[in-house]
Design a protein around this motif. Sequence first.
Motif, mmCIF file in Angstrom:
data_model
loop_
_atom_site.group_PDB
_atom_site.id
_atom_site.type_symbol
_atom_site.label_atom_id
_atom_site.label_comp_id
_atom_site.label_asym_id
_atom_site.label_seq_id
_atom_site.Cartn_x
_atom_site.Cartn_y
_atom_site.Cartn_z
ATOM 1 N N ASN A 35 0.823 -1.207 0.000
ATOM 2 C CA ASN A 35 0.000 0.000 0.000
ATOM 3 C C ASN A 35 0.855 1.254 0.000
ATOM 4 O O ASN A 35 0.530 2.252 -0.651
ATOM 5 C CB ASN A 35 -0.956 0.003 1.193
ATOM 6 N N ARG A 36 1.970 1.208 0.723
ATOM 7 C CA ARG A 36 2.878 2.359 0.728
ATOM 8 C C ARG A 36 3.550 2.550 -0.625
ATOM 9 O O ARG A 36 3.926 3.644 -0.989
ATOM 10 C CB ARG A 36 3.943 2.192 1.817
ATOM 11 N N GLN A 37 3.679 1.464 -1.396
ATOM 12 C CA GLN A 37 4.292 1.552 -2.719
ATOM 13 C C GLN A 37 3.277 1.947 -3.777
ATOM 14 O O GLN A 37 3.604 2.036 -4.952
ATOM 15 C CB GLN A 37 4.924 0.210 -3.096
ATOM 16 N N GLY A 38 2.038 2.153 -3.385
ATOM 17 C CA GLY A 38 1.021 2.578 -4.341
ATOM 18 C C GLY A 38 0.198 1.448 -4.921
ATOM 19 O O GLY A 38 -0.633 1.656 -5.792
ATOM 20 N N SER A 39 0.410 0.231 -4.464
ATOM 21 C CA SER A 39 -0.376 -0.903 -4.947
ATOM 22 C C SER A 39 -1.708 -0.929 -4.216
ATOM 23 O O SER A 39 -1.934 -0.218 -3.247
ATOM 24 C CB SER A 39 0.369 -2.205 -4.686
ATOM 25 N N LYS A 40 -2.593 -1.784 -4.678
ATOM 26 C CA LYS A 40 -3.894 -1.927 -4.033
ATOM 27 C C LYS A 40 -3.965 -3.243 -3.271
ATOM 28 O O LYS A 40 -4.918 -3.985 -3.380
ATOM 29 C CB LYS A 40 -5.009 -1.845 -5.058
ATOM 30 N N GLY A 41 -2.954 -3.538 -2.507
ATOM 31 C CA GLY A 41 -2.954 -4.739 -1.687
ATOM 32 C C GLY A 41 -2.362 -5.932 -2.411
ATOM 33 O O GLY A 41 -1.798 -5.833 -3.490
ATOM 34 N N LEU A 42 -2.535 -7.053 -1.807
ATOM 35 C CA LEU A 42 -1.966 -8.291 -2.337
ATOM 36 C C LEU A 42 -2.645 -8.741 -3.619
ATOM 37 O O LEU A 42 -2.034 -9.422 -4.433
ATOM 38 C CB LEU A 42 -2.060 -9.401 -1.286
ATOM 39 N N ASP A 43 -3.918 -8.379 -3.807
ATOM 40 C CA ASP A 43 -4.629 -8.801 -5.013
ATOM 41 C C ASP A 43 -3.923 -8.294 -6.271
ATOM 42 O O ASP A 43 -3.753 -9.030 -7.236
ATOM 43 C CB ASP A 43 -6.074 -8.303 -4.996
ATOM 44 N N GLN A 44 -3.523 -7.041 -6.263
ATOM 45 C CA GLN A 44 -2.853 -6.485 -7.440
ATOM 46 C C GLN A 44 -1.484 -7.135 -7.653
ATOM 47 O O GLN A 44 -1.074 -7.358 -8.772
ATOM 48 C CB GLN A 44 -2.694 -4.972 -7.297
ATOM 49 N N PHE A 45 -0.800 -7.436 -6.545
ATOM 50 C CA PHE A 45 0.509 -8.071 -6.654
ATOM 51 C C PHE A 45 0.422 -9.434 -7.314
ATOM 52 O O PHE A 45 1.210 -9.774 -8.179
ATOM 53 C CB PHE A 45 1.120 -8.199 -5.247
ATOM 54 N N PHE A 46 -0.586 -10.218 -6.939
ATOM 55 C CA PHE A 46 -0.717 -11.569 -7.503
ATOM 56 C C PHE A 46 -1.420 -11.601 -8.847
ATOM 57 O O PHE A 46 -1.263 -12.551 -9.590
ATOM 58 C CB PHE A 46 -1.448 -12.488 -6.508
ATOM 59 N N ASN A 47 -2.185 -10.587 -9.160
ATOM 60 C CA ASN A 47 -2.907 -10.554 -10.429
ATOM 61 C C ASN A 47 -2.222 -9.664 -11.458
ATOM 62 O O ASN A 47 -2.767 -9.379 -12.500
ATOM 63 C CB ASN A 47 -4.349 -10.072 -10.233
ATOM 64 N N LYS A 48 -1.019 -9.211 -11.167
ATOM 65 C CA LYS A 48 -0.270 -8.317 -12.038
ATOM 66 C C LYS A 48 0.103 -9.048 -13.326
ATOM 67 O O LYS A 48 0.582 -10.158 -13.327
ATOM 68 C CB LYS A 48 0.959 -7.833 -11.269
#
Length: 149
Positions: free
Chosen positions: A134-147
């Motif tokens: 979240n501090r890096q501007g992502s929207k949580g773990l969902d965005q990280f795994f669905n990238k």
Amino acid sequence: MELQLSTPALLFSAITLMMLAYTNRFLAMANLIRGLHKKYLENSGQEKVLIGQINNLRKRLNMIKNMQIFGVLSFLLCVICMFLLYQEFITAANWVFMGSMLCLLISLAISLMELQISTNALNLELLDMEDVLNRQGSKGLDQFFNKKD
């Protein structure tokens, strides 16, 4: 109810499977501790976080030890019960079987508590990763795994 030789023998498969599961938990815990030790040696600036993890792991390690002790006692009492039944000491066999069941119940209760502690520890790890993302501007773990690359 009359206790027969086959009754405590039925617990053998359940107790041995339970002990296998406990051993797997112990091995997983040993790997976590080794990984934490390696992390400590690499990053000696995070002592506060590591101390909390060490305390949690020590508590869980003691719980797993107690789970295994009561599981082994349950198994041992089952064997003694079968011997007593074979020797036709029915009253003593009933008491020993009750002790075996009590040890099994204690072992399972400790296992349930350890499972709750380990789940809470994993949730804290997930929250920590979500905070970083979240501090890096992502929207949580969902965005990280669905990238998509």
